[in-house]
Design a protein around this motif. Structure first.
Motif, short mmCIF file in Angstrom:
data_model
loop_
_atom_site.label_atom_id
_atom_site.label_comp_id
_atom_site.label_asym_id
_atom_site.label_seq_id
_atom_site.Cartn_x
_atom_site.Cartn_y
_atom_site.Cartn_z
N GLY A 1 0.96 3.05 -8.47
CA GLY A 1 1.47 4.42 -8.53
C GLY A 1 1.63 5.02 -7.17
N THR A 2 1.84 6.33 -7.15
CA THR A 2 2.07 7.05 -5.91
C THR A 2 0.76 7.52 -5.29
N TYR A 3 0.62 7.28 -3.98
CA TYR A 3 -0.58 7.67 -3.23
C TYR A 3 -0.12 8.34 -1.93
N TRP A 4 -1.01 9.15 -1.39
CA TRP A 4 -0.80 9.70 -0.06
C TRP A 4 -1.47 8.78 0.96
N ILE A 5 -0.72 8.45 2.03
CA ILE A 5 -1.32 7.63 3.08
C ILE A 5 -1.11 8.31 4.43
N ASN A 6 -1.99 7.98 5.36
CA ASN A 6 -1.97 8.56 6.70
C ASN A 6 -2.19 7.42 7.71
N PRO A 7 -1.18 6.60 7.97
CA PRO A 7 -1.34 5.38 8.77
C PRO A 7 -1.88 5.60 10.17
N ASN A 8 -1.59 6.75 10.80
CA ASN A 8 -2.04 6.97 12.17
C ASN A 8 -3.41 7.65 12.24
N GLY A 9 -4.04 7.89 11.06
CA GLY A 9 -5.36 8.50 11.04
C GLY A 9 -5.34 9.93 11.54
N GLY A 10 -6.54 10.50 11.71
CA GLY A 10 -6.64 11.87 12.22
C GLY A 10 -6.18 12.88 11.20
N SER A 11 -5.48 13.88 11.66
CA SER A 11 -5.02 14.95 10.79
C SER A 11 -4.09 14.42 9.71
N THR A 12 -4.25 14.98 8.51
CA THR A 12 -3.39 14.55 7.39
C THR A 12 -2.13 15.40 7.29
N ALA A 13 -1.87 16.18 8.30
CA ALA A 13 -0.68 17.04 8.27
C ALA A 13 0.60 16.22 8.20
N ASP A 14 0.57 15.03 8.78
CA ASP A 14 1.76 14.19 8.77
C ASP A 14 1.66 13.07 7.74
N ALA A 15 0.71 13.17 6.80
CA ALA A 15 0.59 12.17 5.73
C ALA A 15 1.80 12.25 4.81
N PHE A 16 2.11 11.17 4.14
CA PHE A 16 3.25 11.15 3.23
C PHE A 16 2.94 10.29 2.02
N GLN A 17 3.78 10.41 1.02
CA GLN A 17 3.57 9.68 -0.23
C GLN A 17 4.33 8.36 -0.22
N VAL A 18 3.68 7.34 -0.80
CA VAL A 18 4.31 6.03 -0.97
C VAL A 18 3.94 5.50 -2.35
N TYR A 19 4.67 4.46 -2.74
CA TYR A 19 4.31 3.78 -3.99
C TYR A 19 3.44 2.59 -3.63
N CYS A 20 2.24 2.53 -4.20
CA CYS A 20 1.31 1.42 -3.93
C CYS A 20 1.27 0.48 -5.13
N ASP A 21 1.57 -0.79 -4.86
CA ASP A 21 1.43 -1.83 -5.88
C ASP A 21 0.02 -2.40 -5.74
N MET A 22 -0.84 -2.08 -6.68
CA MET A 22 -2.24 -2.46 -6.61
C MET A 22 -2.58 -3.70 -7.44
N THR A 23 -1.54 -4.41 -7.92
CA THR A 23 -1.80 -5.55 -8.81
C THR A 23 -1.16 -6.86 -8.34
N THR A 24 0.05 -6.83 -7.77
CA THR A 24 0.75 -8.06 -7.41
C THR A 24 0.02 -8.80 -6.29
N ASP A 25 -0.21 -10.11 -6.51
CA ASP A 25 -0.83 -10.97 -5.48
C ASP A 25 -2.06 -10.33 -4.85
N GLY A 26 -2.92 -9.76 -5.65
CA GLY A 26 -4.15 -9.17 -5.14
C GLY A 26 -4.06 -7.70 -4.88
N GLY A 27 -2.85 -7.13 -4.86
CA GLY A 27 -2.68 -5.68 -4.71
C GLY A 27 -2.77 -5.21 -3.28
N GLY A 28 -2.56 -3.90 -3.10
CA GLY A 28 -2.63 -3.29 -1.79
C GLY A 28 -1.29 -3.24 -1.07
N TRP A 29 -0.19 -3.45 -1.81
CA TRP A 29 1.14 -3.49 -1.20
C TRP A 29 1.76 -2.09 -1.16
N THR A 30 2.44 -1.81 -0.04
CA THR A 30 3.24 -0.58 0.07
C THR A 30 4.69 -0.94 -0.22
#
Length: 320
Positions: free
Chosen positions: A270-299
């Motif tokens: 499903g859709t999750y908020w991620i913040n790849p550069n860490g720190g403030s979440t002001a620049d965080a954005f939403q992505v679709y995370c596949d948590m099941t295919t080949d072990g999961g954790g895919w963006t």
């Protein structure tokens, strides 16, 4: 004739010995005290014999020392040991001391004291003479032992990997393992939230309803009437992770889909908020995370087939 004479003489001699003993023909030894033997016999010869009137024993000189010919009997008339005994063959001990038997030790402190390995080909008997049945364990009764069927004394075990729960949330978590019983009690060491309910589903599954508070890691302890899962080294340690980076909203954005999954905070694809550069979440954005295919954790990244030279976020190809 000569042989007959010899036999007749022997019979007469035996008859005389049985009938009476003439003191004039009894062998007699010199008698002396220990000090006299030590001080007055300055150059004893091997084979010399003397009676020691201090201990009333006969000694002979073996060329080096005076040695007694009389040894105390270590058994009484009933065959019981009259003194402690020890057999030592190259440090392999068999000892009888103070009523105890020692194997591998010269100082046994129990009725049977074994210092070393023990192999038993037969059965173990408890205080009642029972050998037990398959699956039973030999349990102490303080004054003895008894074969018992383990029921409420199994050691519980939790097989879950890290369990992640968002901060300030109420959630049902499932503990997977074995040896859970209906009276199992679950506690969370140092937990600043609350355990709302515990439901033992089966010997391999417990559902725990909890409300979390601040971010932290906690140990989970299961007790089966006082028998704890912590008897398994490290079991349950830092198993619960209460995190603020669960990705359910912008303020609690995770570092990546993979990090959210590894922290046990995934709630599925499903859709999750991620913040790849860490720190403030002001620049965080939403992505679709596949948590099941080949072990999961895919963006999930995608492109539109009708726009071959323009990439954009949508649905389609998958990358991690």
């Amino acid at each position: 004739m000569f042989l007959r004479t010899i036999i007749l003489f022997m019979l007469m001699f035996i008859t005389q010995i049985n009938a009476a003993i003439d003191g004039n023909y009894v062998f007699s030894l010199e008698s002396a005290s220990q000090s006299q033997i030590d001080n007055n016999i300055t150059s004893p010869q091997a084979g010399m014999m003397i009676h020691n009137n201090n201990d009333n024993k006969v000694y002979y000189y073996d060329g080096t020392n005076w040695v007694t010919t009389v040894h105390s009997n270590i058994y009484d008339s009933d065959g019981n040991l009259t003194t402690d005994r020890e057999v030592n063959l190259n440090t392999h001990y068999l000892s009888f001391t103070n009523g105890n038997v020692g194997i591998g030790t010269g100082v046994p402190t129990a009725t049977l004291d074994i210092n070393g390995s023990l192999r038993v080909d037969g059965a173990y008997y408890d205080k009642d003479g029972d050998v037990g049945t398959v699956g039973q364990v030999l349990s102490s009764t303080v004054t003895g032992t008894d074969w018992v069927t383990p029921t409420n004394h199994l050691i519980p075990y939790i097989s879950n990997s890290l369990i992640g729960v968002p901060v300030t949330s109420t959630k049902v978590i499932t503990l997977i393992g074995y040896n859970f019983i209906t009276s199992s009690v679950v506690s969370i060491t140092g937990f600043d939230g609350t355990i709302n309910s515990t439901n033992v589903i089966s010997p391999t599954q417990i559902e725990l309803n909890i409300t979390t508070n601040a971010e932290n890691t906690f140990d989970i302890v299961i007790s089966n009437n006082g028998v704890l899962n912590t008897q398994w080294s490290g079991n349950g340690v830092t198993l619960l992770y209460v995190s603020s980076e669960h990705g359910q909203d912008q303020a609690h954005a995770g570092l990546s889909c993979k990090k959210i999954l590894d922290d046990g905070l995934s709630i599925g694809d499903g859709t999750y908020w991620i913040n790849p550069n860490g720190g403030s979440t002001a620049d965080a954005f939403q992505v679709y995370c596949d948590m099941t295919t080949d072990g999961g954790g895919w963006t999930r990244l995608a492109y539109a087939a009708d726009l071959p030279h323009t990439n954009r976020w949508a649905s389609g190809d998958v990358d991690r």
